[in-house]
Design a protein around this motif. Structure first.
Motif, PDB file in Angstrom:
ATOM      1  N   TYR A   1      15.059 -24.738  18.777  1.00  8.54           N
ATOM      2  CA  TYR A   1      15.730 -23.964  19.759  1.00  8.54           C
ATOM      3  C   TYR A   1      16.777 -24.735  20.477  1.00  8.54           C
ATOM      4  CZ  TYR A   1      11.124 -21.827  18.823  1.00  8.54           C
ATOM      5  OH  TYR A   1       9.970 -21.406  18.391  1.00  8.54           O
ATOM      6  N   MET A   2      16.755 -25.850  20.005  1.00  8.86           N
ATOM      7  CA  MET A   2      17.702 -26.919  21.076  1.00  8.86           C
ATOM      8  C   MET A   2      19.006 -27.264  20.267  1.00  8.86           C
ATOM      9  SD  MET A   2      14.866 -28.705  23.295  1.00  8.86           S
ATOM     10  CE  MET A   2      15.840 -29.490  24.319  1.00  8.86           C
ATOM     11  N   GLY A   3      19.150 -27.250  18.868  1.00 10.95           N
ATOM     12  CA  GLY A   3      20.118 -28.042  18.337  1.00 10.95           C
ATOM     13  C   GLY A   3      20.202 -29.423  18.239  1.00 10.95           C
TER      14      GLY A   3
ATOM     15  N   PRO B   1      15.438 -21.674  28.054  1.00 11.99           N
ATOM     16  CA  PRO B   1      13.853 -21.438  28.018  1.00 11.99           C
ATOM     17  C   PRO B   1      13.553 -20.201  28.588  1.00 11.99           C
ATOM     18  CG  PRO B   1      14.411 -23.305  29.274  1.00 11.99           C
ATOM     19  CD  PRO B   1      15.726 -22.741  28.647  1.00 11.99           C
ATOM     20  N   PRO B   2      12.397 -19.541  28.395  1.00 15.84           N
ATOM     21  CA  PRO B   2      11.263 -20.057  27.238  1.00 15.84           C
ATOM     22  C   PRO B   2      11.676 -19.871  25.902  1.00 15.84           C
ATOM     23  CG  PRO B   2      10.654 -17.862  28.426  1.00 15.84           C
ATOM     24  CD  PRO B   2      12.041 -18.319  29.023  1.00 15.84           C
TER      25      PRO B   2
ATOM     26  N   ASP C   1      10.686 -15.981  17.802  1.00 14.71           N
ATOM     27  CA  ASP C   1      11.707 -15.133  17.153  1.00 14.71           C
ATOM     28  C   ASP C   1      13.025 -15.477  17.412  1.00 14.71           C
ATOM     29  OD1 ASP C   1      11.285 -13.916  19.129  1.00 14.71           O
ATOM     30  OD2 ASP C   1      10.920 -11.901  18.532  1.00 14.71           O
ATOM     31  N   LEU C   2      13.301 -16.242  18.052  1.00 16.18           N
ATOM     32  CA  LEU C   2      14.824 -16.415  18.562  1.00 16.18           C
ATOM     33  C   LEU C   2      15.415 -16.893  17.462  1.00 16.18           C
ATOM     34  CD1 LEU C   2      14.258 -18.825  21.764  1.00 16.18           C
ATOM     35  CD2 LEU C   2      15.374 -16.326  21.763  1.00 16.18           C
TER      36      LEU C   2
ATOM     37  N   PHE D   1      11.726 -28.916  34.528  1.00 14.29           N
ATOM     38  CA  PHE D   1      10.173 -29.128  33.979  1.00 14.29           C
ATOM     39  C   PHE D   1      10.302 -29.523  32.329  1.00 14.29           C
ATOM     40  CE2 PHE D   1       9.173 -25.755  37.521  1.00 14.29           C
ATOM     41  CZ  PHE D   1       8.619 -26.788  38.062  1.00 14.29           C
ATOM     42  N   CYS D   2       9.310 -30.212  32.200  1.00 10.39           N
ATOM     43  CA  CYS D   2       9.064 -30.556  30.668  1.00 10.39           C
ATOM     44  C   CYS D   2       7.683 -30.131  30.122  1.00 10.39           C
ATOM     45  CB  CYS D   2       9.503 -31.937  30.223  1.00 10.39           C
ATOM     46  SG  CYS D   2       9.558 -32.725  28.633  1.00 10.39           S
ATOM     47  N   ASP D   3       7.299 -30.132  28.888  1.00 18.73           N
ATOM     48  CA  ASP D   3       6.087 -30.039  28.231  1.00 18.73           C
ATOM     49  C   ASP D   3       5.679 -30.942  27.375  1.00 18.73           C
ATOM     50  OD1 ASP D   3       7.474 -28.866  26.491  1.00 18.73           O
ATOM     51  OD2 ASP D   3       6.537 -26.916  26.833  1.00 18.73           O
TER      52      ASP D   3
END
Length: 311
Positions: free
Chosen positions: A137-139, A156-157, A161-162, A236-238
């Motif tokens: 999702y980030m490239g 995000p989020p 299906d992006l 924020f990070c996870d």
């Protein structure tokens, strides 16, 4: 929620490719657990190099060392088990200088393995799980120059299906490869965040890297400086526990309703690196050092210098 399939009359046979990495170790332990879905499993584990001394060999029925970039070596080593393996858990990765090179080498490895395990008349292979991540999702976060100066990751989020981003990404290549085997083979894709687990063989072991860095700073009396940007410091990070990730792989592998889909997988809790840096400082008995953007600090150069000084 759909229930997994009942225990099969013939045991499922797993091949974990990349078993000495963080996700691989946890997968082997989870598959050999008496409570494993679809179990009891027979488990083969493989990696490029011989089994390291720290690896818990009791969680494997057999370890196979082979070079997946070499079609001949792959065939020689996997042909003896090509009539047994029912499930492949793909948690292997090789990293090159550019993403185009990453695409070539990682697609080649997976293609070589599938040609052996799915190509013969005696094949039992029915499902493959493929480990990727939020770079989907980030490239090109590791090499922004590959975005031609225009870096536009998804906001995000992140949902599964992006649409794909217009940058080279070996995750996309792996997905396309396994999709090409449908309907003779089903697949699932598992997109983790930063994986936290135990392995000295993992390319992106953030836990081990930070522990070594903190230990060096404490030993030499150096400030424990943050190695990221202000954005990552404050936002924020996870993370994804390798054990949680392993359970998702196994669930998807034996649950009919999960087939041919992609799944995100994180622990569900979030944090900032600012707060995490305080906890790391306390854990390693270091003074907390706030982010100072004006200071020039090349973490890679710093660690390379420490390697040389330590011999």
């Amino acid at each position: 929620m759909e229930k997994p399939v009942a225990n099969p009359q013939e045991p499922f046979v797993a091949l974990i490719v990349g078993v000495t990495g963080m996700a691989g170790v946890s997968l082997a332990e989870a598959l050999k657990s008496p409570k494993a879905l679809g179990g009891p499993w027979k488990v083969y584990g493989s990696a490029l190099r011989p089994m390291p001394t720290w690896f818990p060999s009791s969680v494997l029925d057999e370890y196979i060392a082979f070079d997946a970039t070499d079609a001949g070596d792959t065939a020689d080593k996997l042909d003896p088990i090509s009539g047994e393996v029912t499930h492949v858990f793909w948690v292997a990765i090789q990293v090159r200088e550019s993403e185009e090179e990453n695409v070539v080498v990682n697609k080649t490895m997976l293609s070589n393995v599938l040609k052996v395990l799915k190509g013969g008349q005696r094949s039992r292979l029915s499902h493959i799980t493929v480990q990727t991540g939020t770079q989907h999702y980030m490239g090109p976060i590791h090499n922004p120059s590959e975005s031609a100066g225009v870096f536009n990751p998804h906001e995000p989020p992140f949902v599964e299906d992006l649409p794909r981003l217009p940058y080279p990404n070996f995750y996309y290549a792996l997905e396309d490869l396994v999709k090409s085997y449908v309907p003779t083979l089903t697949y699932t894709v598992h997109r983790s965040s930063i994986i936290i687990g135990v392995s000295s063989r993992s390319v992106y072991n953030a836990l081990l890297t930070l522990a070594v860095y903190a230990s060096i700073c404490r030993h030499e009396g150096l400030p424990f400086r943050y190695i990221g940007t202000r954005y990552t410091w404050e936002h924020f990070c996870d993370m994804s526990d390798a054990r949680v990730l392993a359970e998702q792989h196994i669930w998807a592998a034996v649950t009919p309703g999960a087939k041919n889909q992609a799944f995100n997988c994180t622990n569900g809790d979030i944090f900032t690196w600012k707060s995490m840096w305080k906890k790391l400082s306390d854990a390693f008995d270091l003074e907390f050092t706030p982010l100072v953007e004006s200071e020039s600090f090349d973490f890679v150069e710093f660690m390379a210098g420490e390697k040389q000084s330590l011999g």
